[in-house]
Write a protein that holds these residues in place. Structure first.
Motif, short mmCIF file in Angstrom:
data_model
loop_
_atom_site.label_atom_id
_atom_site.label_comp_id
_atom_site.label_asym_id
_atom_site.label_seq_id
_atom_site.Cartn_x
_atom_site.Cartn_y
_atom_site.Cartn_z
N TRP A 16 0.83 -1.20 0.00
CA TRP A 16 0.00 0.00 0.00
C TRP A 16 0.87 1.25 0.00
CZ3 TRP A 16 0.86 -3.21 4.12
CH2 TRP A 16 1.42 -2.65 5.26
N SER A 17 0.20 2.40 -0.19
CA SER A 17 0.91 3.68 -0.19
C SER A 17 0.07 4.71 0.54
CB SER A 17 1.14 4.15 -1.63
OG SER A 17 -0.09 4.57 -2.19
N ARG A 18 0.54 5.92 0.59
CA ARG A 18 -0.21 7.01 1.22
C ARG A 18 -1.54 7.24 0.49
NH1 ARG A 18 2.24 11.32 3.14
NH2 ARG A 18 3.41 9.96 4.50
N GLU A 19 -1.58 6.84 -0.80
CA GLU A 19 -2.81 7.04 -1.59
C GLU A 19 -3.83 5.94 -1.34
OE1 GLU A 19 0.28 7.83 -3.10
OE2 GLU A 19 -0.38 9.84 -2.46
N THR A 20 -3.42 4.89 -0.65
CA THR A 20 -4.37 3.80 -0.34
C THR A 20 -5.37 4.30 0.70
OG1 THR A 20 -2.59 2.23 -0.75
CG2 THR A 20 -4.52 1.39 0.41
N VAL A 21 -6.66 4.16 0.38
CA VAL A 21 -7.69 4.74 1.24
C VAL A 21 -8.46 3.63 1.98
CG1 VAL A 21 -9.88 6.03 1.23
CG2 VAL A 21 -7.96 6.78 -0.21
N ALA A 22 -8.50 3.78 3.29
CA ALA A 22 -9.28 2.84 4.13
C ALA A 22 -10.41 3.60 4.79
CB ALA A 22 -8.38 2.21 5.18
N LEU A 97 -12.05 3.97 -2.93
CA LEU A 97 -11.45 3.39 -1.72
C LEU A 97 -10.79 2.05 -2.05
CD1 LEU A 97 -14.09 1.74 0.66
CD2 LEU A 97 -14.47 2.12 -1.76
N ASP A 98 -9.97 1.61 -1.12
CA ASP A 98 -9.27 0.32 -1.28
C ASP A 98 -9.65 -0.67 -0.18
OD1 ASP A 98 -7.29 1.21 -3.47
OD2 ASP A 98 -7.16 2.76 -1.92
N ILE A 99 -9.95 -0.14 1.00
CA ILE A 99 -10.25 -1.00 2.15
C ILE A 99 -11.50 -0.46 2.84
CG2 ILE A 99 -9.43 -1.83 4.39
CD1 ILE A 99 -6.56 -1.41 3.39
#
Ligand code: NDP
Length: 294
Positions: A16-22, A97-99
């Protein structure tokens, strides 16, 4: 959202990265809050949601003050208008979103009581709310190569070994024939029995019965959704996590572990490397279980 000034970065080698949104629901206190904090500490961007604006903002502000990438947005999972508004905001402002961590839930019982007075609210929040939000957000998952994930905070009180009605057990066990309509019908049947006072002798789980039925339905829906998404080639996994008896307001402070200890494990499960990420699994603490566990 621009969080370029935030302090935490993902560890080297993370998928993941800072752009990964949970997105975490019910994150103003308890396990949800600890999980939102832990995910942000891992370097993700976290949308901390709560049904009350002031309580949610008060929970998010100290995390932001620590340099974590945390946004707050109001979300009442039991309210269709709130869910629609949140989904539109997420689409238009964040982009997706991712999570998704479906954590928000209620129980109105003491440790040793089993009233079903609030059964409708319990089912509407714990099962229908999580389902409604999930369905609203499904089109917004980015389905990145690392795969998107849904983690439903559930309970072993909703495992099949708590059900003593053989026909209900058989219905929930038969993956080939189980449908969402059948799960909805099960919930409606329970609520009808609550209304006419016959629920006590129908083979439902014996402890915190309304709450357990909500998690029974959530577990069944999660397994079904995992199959549905897999069949359509969608890269979104769906798993459940039971944290075990945890010291929060829900248990009036009783329990074996703290919300922070739960958050460590929950975040680990939410962030499993793509190659190790199952779908349709139920994690009891760290251990994947069979839903049936007869
Ligand atoms: P808490 O009661 O401490 O926190 C529940 C959270 O859910 C609160 O933030 C609450 O918000 C929120 N919430 C309730 N209704 C709604 C709603 N309609 N919309 C949005 N948010 C809502 O519970 P826990 O932290 O203990 O529980 C978290 C999860 O863990 C739940 O899914 C629970 O079932 C599960 N779990 C907990 C166990 C335990 O021993 N504690 C054991 C097994 C599972 P507000 O502050 O506004 O009320």
């Amino acid at each position: 959202m621009d969080y370029s000034s935030t302090k935490e970065s993902p560890p080297a080698g993370a998928w993941w990265s800072r752009e990964t949104v949970a997105v975490v629901t019910g994150a103003n206190r308890g396990i949800g809050h600890a999980l939102a904090a832990r995910l942000a500490e891992h370097g993700l961007t976290v949308v901390l949601t709560a049904r009350d604006g002031a309580r949610g903002e008060a929970a998010a502000a100290p995390l932001r003050a620590r340099g974590l990438a945390v946004a707050f947005r109001r979300l009442d999972v039991s309210d269709a208008a709130s869910v629609a508004e949140f989904a539109a905001w997420l689409r238009d402002t964040v982009g997706g979103l991712d999570i998704l961590v479906n954590n928000a839930a209620v129980s109105f019982n003491e440790i040793d009581t089993n009233s079903v007075e609030h059964a409708e609210t319990v089912l509407r929040t714990n099962f229908h709310g999580a389902k409604m939000l999930t369905e609203a957000l499904l089109p917004l998952f980015r389905q990145s190569p690392a795969t998107s994930r849904i983690l439903n905070i559930s309970s072993q009180l909703g495992l099949l070994n708590k059900v003593s009605d053989p026909s209900l057990k058989a219905l929930l066990l038969d993956e080939e024939t189980l449908t969402e309509a059948a799960i909805e019908a099960m919930v409606s049947r329970f609520l009808a029995q609550v209304k006419d006072g016959t629920w006590g002798a129908q083979g439902w789980p014996k402890v915190w019965t309304d709450y357990s039925v909500s998690k029974l339905a959530l577990n069944a829906y999660s397994r079904l959704l995992a199959r549905r998404l897999q069949a359509h080639g969608a890269r979104v996994s769906v798993n459940c996590f039971c944290p075990g008896f945890t010291r929060t307001d829900m248990t009036r402070g009783w329990g074996k572990r703290t919300a922070e200890e739960v958050a460590d494990v929950g975040a680990r499960l939410a962030l499993l490397p793509p190659a190790e990420l199952p779908t349709g699994a139920f994690f009891k603490w760290c251990t994947p279980q069979l839903y049936s566990k007869l």
